[in-house]
Design an enzyme around this catalytic site. Structure first.
Site, PDB file in Angstrom:
ATOM      1  N   TYR B  17      73.264 130.939  89.026  1.00  0.00           N
ATOM      2  CA  TYR B  17      71.869 130.844  88.230  1.00  0.00           C
ATOM      3  C   TYR B  17      71.838 131.895  87.820  1.00  0.00           C
ATOM      4  CZ  TYR B  17      67.569 128.868  86.414  1.00  0.00           C
ATOM      5  OH  TYR B  17      66.324 128.579  85.933  1.00  0.00           O
ATOM      6  N   ARG B  23      65.392 126.608  87.577  1.00  0.00           N
ATOM      7  CA  ARG B  23      66.127 125.172  87.772  1.00  0.00           C
ATOM      8  C   ARG B  23      66.969 124.762  89.295  1.00  0.00           C
ATOM      9  NH1 ARG B  23      64.388 120.671  84.826  1.00  0.00           N
ATOM     10  NH2 ARG B  23      63.442 120.846  83.736  1.00  0.00           N
ATOM     11  N   TRP B 116      59.096 129.020  77.146  1.00  0.00           N
ATOM     12  CA  TRP B 116      59.407 129.237  76.470  1.00  0.00           C
ATOM     13  C   TRP B 116      60.119 128.903  74.703  1.00  0.00           C
ATOM     14  CZ3 TRP B 116      60.038 133.031  79.413  1.00  0.00           C
ATOM     15  CH2 TRP B 116      60.295 133.117  80.819  1.00  0.00           C
TER      16      TRP B 116
END
Lengths: 187, 215
Positions: B17, B23, B116
């Site tokens: 990630y 997430r 976002w």
């Protein structure tokens, strides 16, 4: 063991209930296919765990969220993958497919501006969807050459979600899978 | 890794990630709760264009399990939960956990949309207002109610132990508390749940040592 009593609550549409209905059908499991008209929804909504449909009622317990419902039925009927890893492989396809469905739902229902709606739809069909169909084709091929299913060696909830996506996208473009032969054969 | 009783082999876990909670954090919390070691890979943004090409859907997070790559944060967290015994005990319990996770995921996605994806500042503020005035309160009300149906609401979201639903809930809570520190004041059981998860053995230690990132 006594078979549980299943009820599926949704509008009179395939929509987000269909993956679950397909799994119940595949297993030959009887269920009450409750379909309400849009005007009746305000009566049903307060009874639903998160005020949304579809809902699967299992002997009185209500499960909402289309993927959770489908996975439950898949598990109960032996179509959820044989190992934790296989189930994760099915789950990731379900999530990827749901991401695509959500984009379509967003531009169709939530975008009030007609120009932006057309732009979003174009971007989806020109770029985003082909990219993801490419990923799905590759993942399918990675599973024993791609002449079977997404995960393991049988139909899972992944296939039912994919079929529902296909039904929507092929309406717009009947040749949407022409570059993805294994996916076309899977359908 | 985890001991596979049948084959006596330890599995190797690598979580890919960026350097944020985002997430990947639900899975990280679950690894921590189980004391299950994993490689916590944090990709630099310059590496990303090439890195993504080897990932199943060109997205992160990805969990690599003995070389097999699983993407999609909800699928990943569920897998870690199942391996570590935090997924719910019966099929029906697991379905309840799954539905709560999906509900949290929906809300996080909605938040992510204005944070976002909405570039227009006016629309961004409108969406943020709608989120905090309508979407989130509705969701928190449902969740307070659902929590209370689980033996009065003084334990975890489903069943008797921590599940991935609780891990997701903490991640959402961390996020919304940054905007409104008193967001849980109408929801006492949820507020207590957040503290309960924060002090869960393994998670408590992880929270103290994890990289501090804005999101």
């Amino acid at each position: 063991e006594k078979m549980p009593a299943y009820k599926v609550y949704y509008f009179n549409a395939r929509g987000r209930a269909e993956p679950t209905r397909l799994l119940l059908a595949a297993a030959g499991v009887p269920f009450e296919d409750v379909r309400f008209e849009v005007e009746k929804w305000p009566e049903y909504k307060p009874k639903m765990p998160m005020g949304q449909a579809p809902v699967l009622e299992v002997d009185g317990t209500m499960i909402c969220q289309s993927a959770a419902m489908a996975r439950f039925v898949a598990r109960e009927t032996g179509r959820a993958g044989k190992t934790n890893l296989e189930m994760a492989q099915a789950d990731m396809i379900v999530n990827g497919v749901s991401d695509m469905i959500n984009i379509m739902i967003d531009y169709h229902y939530s975008e009030p501006d007609e120009t932006r709606k057309a732009e979003k739809k174009k971007k989806f069909f020109d770029t985003t969807l082909p990219q993801f169909l490419g990923h799905f084709e590759k993942l399918l091929v990675a599973n024993n050459g791609g002449d079977g299913f997404f995960a393991g060696d049988g139909l899972t909830h992944a296939e039912t979600f994919f079929l529902c996506l296909y039904e929507s996208i092929s309406k717009e473009n009947p040749n949407v899978l022409s570059a993805f032969p294994k996916l076309a054969a899977l359908v | 890794g985890v001991h596979c009783g049948a084959c006596r082999k330890m599995s190797v876990y690598e979580l890919h990630y960026f350097n944020n909670r985002g997430r990947a954090e639900p899975a990280r919390l679950l690894f921590a709760a189980a004391g299950l070691p994993y490689r916590d890979i944090r990709i630099q943004s310059e590496q990303w264009p090439e890195y993504k090409l080897k990932l199943p859907m060109h997205q992160v997070p990805v969990l690599e399990v003995d070389g097999t790559m699983i993407c999609q944060s909800v699928a990943i967290a569920r897998y870690v939960a199942k391996v570590t015994g935090h997924a719910g005990k019966t099929d029906l319990e697991q379905a309840k956990v799954d539905m709560l996770v999906d509900g949290i995921d929906d809300v996080m996605t909605k938040k992510g949309d204005y944070v976002w994806h909405e570039k227009d500042e006016t629309r961004k503020m409108e969406k943020k207002t709608a989120f905090y005035e309508t979407t989130l309160p509705q969701f928190l009300s449902h969740f307070e109610k659902l929590l209370r149906t689980n033996n009065g609401g003084d334990g975890f979201l489903v069943g008797e132990g921590l599940t991935h639903a609780d891990a997701w809930f903490l991640c959402l809570a961390d996020d919304i508390l940054l905007d409104f520190p008193d967001i849980f004041s109408p929801y006492p059981k949820l507020a207590a749940l957040v503290e309960r998860i924060r002090t869960y053995p393994g998670i408590k230690e992880w929270l103290a040592k994890r990289p501090q990132t804005p999101f």
